[in-house]
Design an enzyme around this catalytic site. Sequence first.
Site, mmCIF file in Angstrom:
data_model
loop_
_atom_site.group_PDB
_atom_site.id
_atom_site.type_symbol
_atom_site.label_atom_id
_atom_site.label_comp_id
_atom_site.label_asym_id
_atom_site.label_seq_id
_atom_site.Cartn_x
_atom_site.Cartn_y
_atom_site.Cartn_z
ATOM 1 N N CYS A 25 5.064 3.977 -36.445
ATOM 2 C CA CYS A 25 4.652 2.730 -35.701
ATOM 3 C C CYS A 25 6.050 1.444 -36.462
ATOM 4 O O CYS A 25 6.620 1.800 -37.451
ATOM 5 C CB CYS A 25 3.655 1.168 -36.172
ATOM 6 S SG CYS A 25 2.030 2.029 -35.295
ATOM 7 N N TYR A 181 -8.636 5.513 -36.211
ATOM 8 C CA TYR A 181 -8.172 4.959 -35.444
ATOM 9 C C TYR A 181 -9.749 5.353 -34.554
ATOM 10 O O TYR A 181 -10.249 6.251 -35.027
ATOM 11 C CB TYR A 181 -7.046 5.296 -35.217
ATOM 12 C CG TYR A 181 -6.295 4.557 -35.914
ATOM 13 C CD1 TYR A 181 -6.134 2.953 -35.785
ATOM 14 C CD2 TYR A 181 -5.030 4.901 -36.264
ATOM 15 C CE1 TYR A 181 -5.168 2.278 -36.632
ATOM 16 C CE2 TYR A 181 -3.776 4.038 -36.933
ATOM 17 C CZ TYR A 181 -4.149 3.549 -37.103
ATOM 18 O OH TYR A 181 -2.928 2.798 -37.595
#
Length: 354
Positions: A25, A181
């Site tokens: 990210c 997640y």
Amino acid sequence: MSKLFTPYVIRGLEIKNRIWVSPMCQYSSQEGMPTDWHFVHLGSRAVGGAGLVMVEASAVSPEGRISPDDSGIWTDAQATAFQRITGFIRAQGAVAAIQLAHAGRKASTAVPWKGGATLSTREGGWIPWAPSAIPFTDGDPLPHEMSLDDTRTVIRQFEEAAQRSLAAGFQVIEIHMAHGYLLHEFLSPLSNRRQDEYGGSFENRIRLPLQVARAVRELWPEELPLFVRISASDWKAGGWDVEQSVLLARELSAIGVDLIDCSSGGLVADAKITAGPAYQVPFADKIRREAGIATAAVGIITEPHQAEEILQSQKADAIFMAREFLRDPYWPMHAASALHAEIGWPKQYERARR
Ligand SMILES: Cc1cc2nc3c(=O)[nH]c(=O)nc-3n(C[C@H](O)[C@H](O)[C@H](O)COP(=O)(O)O)c2cc1C
């Protein structure tokens, strides 16, 4: 003969070596769209000689982002914006890959350099989705417990994101089932307390991840590989573990998933992780041997001989590296020299070659 620099053929794709850029990210997107930062960041690693460059966790829906500045692929405009990047990566002889993700209960947070705390709706955040209304951190607002309709929505979002990934020029998709997640939250009994067909037994907990993988595999071209990243262990008693990972990997393999990218952790804040050099390699090794599927190793692999040994001893088929690639985008060039492997350099840089 260096294995790290031996091409890897998977389905109809030849990847020129086995040193790959792990998804990272960058929190530098605008409305989910990649920016010049991504072009330079990902492009540099392709110039540096990585065989495969994987774009960071890219959300399949706005509420699937970790932060408002995350990358996404839920619109056609986002897919179009990726074309320049995939075109450049491929022009360097590297494979362009994307990790498709839904952040689940870990969504709606500030970017790390702004503290990373949960963002309320008033602060520009949103209500995260989860299998059960259990927050990641005590005191955080309860996530929205997904209805059966919501599970169908998520499957469709992954499908549409996969279609857009193809239009964007990607050659490999990795489905993110790791790091706490959404899909990992369904897998683990610590975050999944559902009473319906998506919770309870192992078969029920793996149902949504398998449905997503099957839906993506069905539309992803036959000649292109599909990877899945898992957290092979929650590092917490009563959680997801490597034995369940082996069983899941067998199911994924039967669906047509080609490689399991073996990470760990991220589901609960109080996990006791004993991290050290190559600490996750035993997961890649065990899953490779016991599930009979290709694996990639990741996690504190930083030295050329260390990476080479993992492949030579057949503990994994490829190596993902993250932070070392941030320190040195040209790592593959340096590693080739250390391992006495001959690799091509960009013609523009040939005069610097010793
Ligand atoms: C800045 C940064 C961002 C990351 N973002 C992601 C991501 O988007 N998806 C993912 O699966 N892992 C992500 N990770 C984890 C890495 O892909 C990798 O698994 C981890 O850093 C361990 O590898 P390393 O020791 O080579 O850094 C990230 C790691 C870093 C350092």
